[in-house]
Design a protein around this motif. Structure first.
Motif, PDB file in Angstrom:
ATOM      1  N   ILE A  26     -26.891   2.643  -7.796  1.00 23.27           N
ATOM      2  CA  ILE A  26     -26.336   4.006  -7.779  1.00 23.27           C
ATOM      3  C   ILE A  26     -25.266   4.178  -8.861  1.00 23.27           C
ATOM      4  O   ILE A  26     -24.596   5.207  -8.922  1.00 23.27           O
ATOM      5  CB  ILE A  26     -25.769   4.391  -6.391  1.00 23.27           C
ATOM      6  CG1 ILE A  26     -24.550   3.528  -6.030  1.00 23.27           C
ATOM      7  CG2 ILE A  26     -26.847   4.309  -5.321  1.00 23.27           C
ATOM      8  CD1 ILE A  26     -23.759   4.084  -4.857  1.00 23.27           C
ATOM      9  N   GLY A  27     -25.101   3.164  -9.674  1.00 18.06           N
ATOM     10  CA  GLY A  27     -24.158   3.249 -10.780  1.00 18.06           C
ATOM     11  C   GLY A  27     -22.713   3.111 -10.352  1.00 18.06           C
ATOM     12  O   GLY A  27     -22.392   2.540  -9.309  1.00 18.06           O
ATOM     13  N   LYS A  28     -21.848   3.675 -11.157  1.00 21.18           N
ATOM     14  CA  LYS A  28     -20.409   3.614 -10.913  1.00 21.18           C
ATOM     15  C   LYS A  28     -20.027   4.576  -9.791  1.00 21.18           C
ATOM     16  O   LYS A  28     -20.372   5.758  -9.835  1.00 21.18           O
ATOM     17  CB  LYS A  28     -19.667   3.987 -12.197  1.00 21.18           C
ATOM     18  CG  LYS A  28     -18.184   3.756 -12.167  1.00 21.18           C
ATOM     19  CD  LYS A  28     -17.588   4.069 -13.540  1.00 21.18           C
ATOM     20  CE  LYS A  28     -16.098   3.831 -13.562  1.00 21.18           C
ATOM     21  NZ  LYS A  28     -15.527   4.157 -14.896  1.00 21.18           N
ATOM     22  N   ILE A  29     -19.318   4.072  -8.787  1.00 22.33           N
ATOM     23  CA  ILE A  29     -18.932   4.915  -7.642  1.00 22.33           C
ATOM     24  C   ILE A  29     -17.975   6.003  -8.098  1.00 22.33           C
ATOM     25  O   ILE A  29     -17.010   5.744  -8.823  1.00 22.33           O
ATOM     26  CB  ILE A  29     -18.303   4.069  -6.523  1.00 22.33           C
ATOM     27  CG1 ILE A  29     -19.350   3.109  -5.940  1.00 22.33           C
ATOM     28  CG2 ILE A  29     -17.760   4.973  -5.402  1.00 22.33           C
ATOM     29  CD1 ILE A  29     -18.804   2.161  -4.896  1.00 22.33           C
ATOM     30  N   GLN A  30     -18.229   7.225  -7.649  1.00 26.94           N
ATOM     31  CA  GLN A  30     -17.412   8.380  -8.010  1.00 26.94           C
ATOM     32  C   GLN A  30     -16.698   9.011  -6.812  1.00 26.94           C
ATOM     33  O   GLN A  30     -15.658   9.638  -6.978  1.00 26.94           O
ATOM     34  CB  GLN A  30     -18.286   9.444  -8.679  1.00 26.94           C
ATOM     35  CG  GLN A  30     -18.911   9.004  -9.992  1.00 26.94           C
ATOM     36  CD  GLN A  30     -19.783  10.084 -10.603  1.00 26.94           C
ATOM     37  OE1 GLN A  30     -20.536  10.768  -9.923  1.00 26.94           O
ATOM     38  NE2 GLN A  30     -19.671  10.263 -11.917  1.00 26.94           N
ATOM     39  N   ARG A  31     -17.290   8.840  -5.629  1.00 31.16           N
ATOM     40  CA  ARG A  31     -16.718   9.497  -4.439  1.00 31.16           C
ATOM     41  C   ARG A  31     -17.243   8.811  -3.184  1.00 31.16           C
ATOM     42  O   ARG A  31     -18.399   8.395  -3.136  1.00 31.16           O
ATOM     43  CB  ARG A  31     -17.133  10.975  -4.412  1.00 31.16           C
ATOM     44  CG  ARG A  31     -16.797  11.711  -3.120  1.00 31.16           C
ATOM     45  CD  ARG A  31     -17.314  13.156  -3.151  1.00 31.16           C
ATOM     46  NE  ARG A  31     -18.754  13.241  -3.275  1.00 31.16           N
ATOM     47  CZ  ARG A  31     -19.609  13.114  -2.267  1.00 31.16           C
ATOM     48  NH1 ARG A  31     -19.171  12.852  -1.054  1.00 31.16           N
ATOM     49  NH2 ARG A  31     -20.924  13.215  -2.475  1.00 31.16           N
ATOM     50  N   VAL A  32     -16.366   8.714  -2.164  1.00 26.56           N
ATOM     51  CA  VAL A  32     -16.776   8.166  -0.869  1.00 26.56           C
ATOM     52  C   VAL A  32     -16.172   9.020   0.240  1.00 26.56           C
ATOM     53  O   VAL A  32     -14.987   9.363   0.195  1.00 26.56           O
ATOM     54  CB  VAL A  32     -16.318   6.696  -0.690  1.00 26.56           C
ATOM     55  CG1 VAL A  32     -16.762   6.161   0.664  1.00 26.56           C
ATOM     56  CG2 VAL A  32     -16.855   5.818  -1.819  1.00 26.56           C
ATOM     57  N   ASN A  33     -16.993   9.360   1.234  1.00 25.77           N
ATOM     58  CA  ASN A  33     -16.520  10.056   2.431  1.00 25.77           C
ATOM     59  C   ASN A  33     -17.054   9.338   3.656  1.00 25.77           C
ATOM     60  O   ASN A  33     -18.252   9.043   3.723  1.00 25.77           O
ATOM     61  CB  ASN A  33     -16.999  11.515   2.465  1.00 25.77           C
ATOM     62  CG  ASN A  33     -16.398  12.356   1.368  1.00 25.77           C
ATOM     63  OD1 ASN A  33     -16.896  12.374   0.252  1.00 25.77           O
ATOM     64  ND2 ASN A  33     -15.320  13.043   1.679  1.00 25.77           N
ATOM     65  N   PHE A  34     -16.178   9.028   4.593  1.00 24.79           N
ATOM     66  CA  PHE A  34     -16.600   8.384   5.838  1.00 24.79           C
ATOM     67  C   PHE A  34     -16.024   9.207   6.988  1.00 24.79           C
ATOM     68  O   PHE A  34     -14.803   9.307   7.154  1.00 24.79           O
ATOM     69  CB  PHE A  34     -16.089   6.944   5.897  1.00 24.79           C
ATOM     70  CG  PHE A  34     -16.943   6.016   6.724  1.00 24.79           C
ATOM     71  CD1 PHE A  34     -17.864   6.490   7.647  1.00 24.79           C
ATOM     72  CD2 PHE A  34     -16.815   4.640   6.595  1.00 24.79           C
ATOM     73  CE1 PHE A  34     -18.652   5.620   8.404  1.00 24.79           C
ATOM     74  CE2 PHE A  34     -17.591   3.756   7.335  1.00 24.79           C
ATOM     75  CZ  PHE A  34     -18.515   4.241   8.241  1.00 24.79           C
ATOM     76  N   ILE A  35     -16.907   9.806   7.782  1.00 23.68           N
ATOM     77  CA  ILE A  35     -16.494  10.585   8.952  1.00 23.68           C
ATOM     78  C   ILE A  35     -16.938   9.835  10.198  1.00 23.68           C
ATOM     79  O   ILE A  35     -18.129   9.579  10.389  1.00 23.68           O
ATOM     80  CB  ILE A  35     -17.115  11.994   8.955  1.00 23.68           C
ATOM     81  CG1 ILE A  35     -16.777  12.745   7.677  1.00 23.68           C
ATOM     82  CG2 ILE A  35     -16.631  12.786  10.173  1.00 23.68           C
ATOM     83  CD1 ILE A  35     -17.512  14.069   7.535  1.00 23.68           C
ATOM     84  N   VAL A  36     -15.988   9.467  11.042  1.00 25.61           N
ATOM     85  CA  VAL A  36     -16.292   8.742  12.274  1.00 25.61           C
ATOM     86  C   VAL A  36     -15.587   9.443  13.431  1.00 25.61           C
ATOM     87  O   VAL A  36     -14.450   9.129  13.771  1.00 25.61           O
ATOM     88  CB  VAL A  36     -15.820   7.278  12.205  1.00 25.61           C
ATOM     89  CG1 VAL A  36     -16.399   6.500  13.382  1.00 25.61           C
ATOM     90  CG2 VAL A  36     -16.213   6.624  10.903  1.00 25.61           C
ATOM     91  N   THR A  37     -16.258  10.420  13.998  1.00 23.52           N
ATOM     92  CA  THR A  37     -15.649  11.173  15.114  1.00 23.52           C
ATOM     93  C   THR A  37     -16.520  11.094  16.365  1.00 23.52           C
ATOM     94  O   THR A  37     -16.427  11.942  17.253  1.00 23.52           O
ATOM     95  CB  THR A  37     -15.437  12.646  14.717  1.00 23.52           C
ATOM     96  OG1 THR A  37     -16.686  13.226  14.358  1.00 23.52           O
ATOM     97  CG2 THR A  37     -14.463  12.763  13.553  1.00 23.52           C
ATOM     98  N   ASP A  38     -17.368  10.065  16.445  1.00 22.46           N
ATOM     99  CA  ASP A  38     -18.247   9.910  17.616  1.00 22.46           C
ATOM    100  C   ASP A  38     -17.791   8.794  18.556  1.00 22.46           C
ATOM    101  O   ASP A  38     -18.540   8.336  19.401  1.00 22.46           O
ATOM    102  CB  ASP A  38     -19.691   9.674  17.174  1.00 22.46           C
ATOM    103  CG  ASP A  38     -19.867   8.396  16.366  1.00 22.46           C
ATOM    104  OD1 ASP A  38     -18.866   7.888  15.823  1.00 22.46           O
ATOM    105  OD2 ASP A  38     -21.009   7.913  16.271  1.00 22.46           O
ATOM    106  N   TRP A  39     -16.544   8.361  18.407  1.00 25.72           N
ATOM    107  CA  TRP A  39     -15.965   7.381  19.328  1.00 25.72           C
ATOM    108  C   TRP A  39     -15.274   8.132  20.476  1.00 25.72           C
ATOM    109  O   TRP A  39     -14.087   7.921  20.729  1.00 25.72           O
ATOM    110  CB  TRP A  39     -14.920   6.522  18.614  1.00 25.72           C
ATOM    111  CG  TRP A  39     -15.411   5.476  17.665  1.00 25.72           C
ATOM    112  CD1 TRP A  39     -15.261   5.460  16.313  1.00 25.72           C
ATOM    113  CD2 TRP A  39     -16.081   4.254  17.990  1.00 25.72           C
ATOM    114  NE1 TRP A  39     -15.794   4.316  15.775  1.00 25.72           N
ATOM    115  CE2 TRP A  39     -16.307   3.558  16.784  1.00 25.72           C
ATOM    116  CE3 TRP A  39     -16.515   3.688  19.198  1.00 25.72           C
ATOM    117  CZ2 TRP A  39     -16.942   2.323  16.747  1.00 25.72           C
ATOM    118  CZ3 TRP A  39     -17.149   2.457  19.142  1.00 25.72           C
ATOM    119  CH2 TRP A  39     -17.354   1.789  17.938  1.00 25.72           C
TER     120      TRP A  39
END
Length: 377
Positions: A143-156
């Motif tokens: 996927i090449g050079k990382i530009q953005r990351v989002n992690f949503i964890v609201t199911d706990w």
């Protein structure tokens, strides 16, 4: 056959012990269990004929053990693990490694002094083949050079009833924190496993809709050299979301609870931009191949019966059998990384400003002690 014991047979420890007692883990045999609660021991040993102890030192003195699984409350992890490792007993530790990185470094030092002992962490999310696929795609540059990351964890999702079940839950004195150290330690381990450690963290941690002293709602920005990661977590949202999105200049990965999608571009974004002869880019240059991977129905059924954690125990036993730490999915030393993210998020929220890494572990330990004193009052 490796002789194993489980220290702490509460909610998770009893599951580990049952799986061993039932022969789910080939090559591993449960020979003893230990817990400070006599009734818990009575209930377990009425079903499974193994040695029982209320004192883990006594158990370690009397039993000839190859390995132990520690599933006690967070704050006791380091003391028990140090004792086991010093005796040359291979040790698998439930998450988190500890409540502060300052304490966690103690077991890392002991492991260095006893380098033949295998130390492992119960990071069962690493057995998820979707995360393993994402790690391979990133490592291979797909996927090449990382530009953005989002992690949503609201199911706990956790109710007030859950917190009232045990006084140690969601407390600074008992658990060393709330949502971050209890639930999100899994996702934060996966995050650092996939994209490494950030340079700086800015976070807001708060309590929403629950009578607890720790956080159950977190928004954090993890700053890396070339990109930002936004991490959002809560245990009060219905319906919740579990979604990891990693965008690179040559593709994108999206992982939800049981399904993964990834796109591999024909050209890197810089090439698309350079070749463009129109304002939105050339359509043919923006083509990508979309692929998918599911968690797997049979894996879901297996998890429902034995738990994802049993795969980590199997991996631990395999490492003991071959005497090779390199086969471990998660070494104990790696537990410090996720814990560092947790400590830094809390510290940033308390100070109301960004926190640079490496973390000032002494300052955090002092601030946590202040929180514990405030909680007591």
């Amino acid at each position: 056959m490796k002789r194993l014991a489980v220290i702490g047979i509460g909610r998770m420890g009893s599951r580990h012990a049952r799986n061993l007692a039932k022969g789910v883990v080939k090559g591993g045999k449960l020979v003893a269990v230990c817990d400070v609660d006599k009734q818990v021991l009575d209930g377990f040993c009425a079903k499974y004929k193994v040695s029982r102890y209320e004192d883990y030192i006594q158990m370690l003195d009397k039993e000839k053990l190859d390995g132990v699984i520690i599933a006690t409350p967070h704050k006791s992890h380091i003391a028990i693990a140090k004792e086991c490792v010093k005796r040359g007993i291979h040790t698998l530790l439930e998450k988190p490694i500890s409540v502060t990185t300052k304490e966690a470094e103690e077991i890392v030092d002991v492991l260095k002094d006893n380098d033949k002992v295998i130390g492992a962490m119960m990071f069962n999310q690493r057995t998820n083949r979707m995360y393993a696929k994402a790690k391979a795609l990133i490592a291979e540059g797909k996927i090449g050079k990382i530009q953005r990351v989002n992690f949503i964890v609201t199911d706990w999702y956790r109710t007030q009833f859950y917190y009232d079940m045990g006084g140690w839950r969601a407390s600074w004195s008992g658990e060393g924190g709330g949502t971050l150290i209890n639930q999100c330690v899994h996702q934060l381990d996966i995050l650092q496993w996939l994209i490494g450690m950030p340079e700086r963290i800015s976070a807001t941690c708060k309590t929403v809709g629950r009578n607890i002293t720790t956080e159950n709602d977190v928004t954090a920005v993890l700053s890396y050299k070339d990109f930002e990661c936004v991490f959002t977590a809560s245990t009060h949202e219905v319906p919740g979301t579990n979604r990891l999105e990693i965008a690179g200049d040559k593709g994108k990965i999206v992982i939800e609870k049981f399904k993964m999608y990834y796109w591999l571009n024909d050209y890197a974004e810089s090439e698309i931009n350079a070749r463009a002869k129109r304002d939105y880019g050339n359509k043919q240059d923006k083509k990508s191949k979309k692929k998918s991977l599911s968690y797997g129905l049979m894996r879901m059924i297996y998890d429902g019966i034995y738990g994802q954690q049993s795969r980590i125990i199997k991996n631990f036993v395999r490492a003991m059998e071959c005497g090779d730490k390199s086969v471990l999915l998660a070494r104990m030393e790696e537990g410090i990384n996720g814990l560092t993210l947790i400590n830094a998020m809390n510290m940033s929220s308390w100070l109301n400003k960004p926190v640079d890494l490496p973390l000032d572990k002494d300052a955090y330990a002092e601030m946590l002690n202040q929180k514990i004193e405030e909680e007591k009052r």
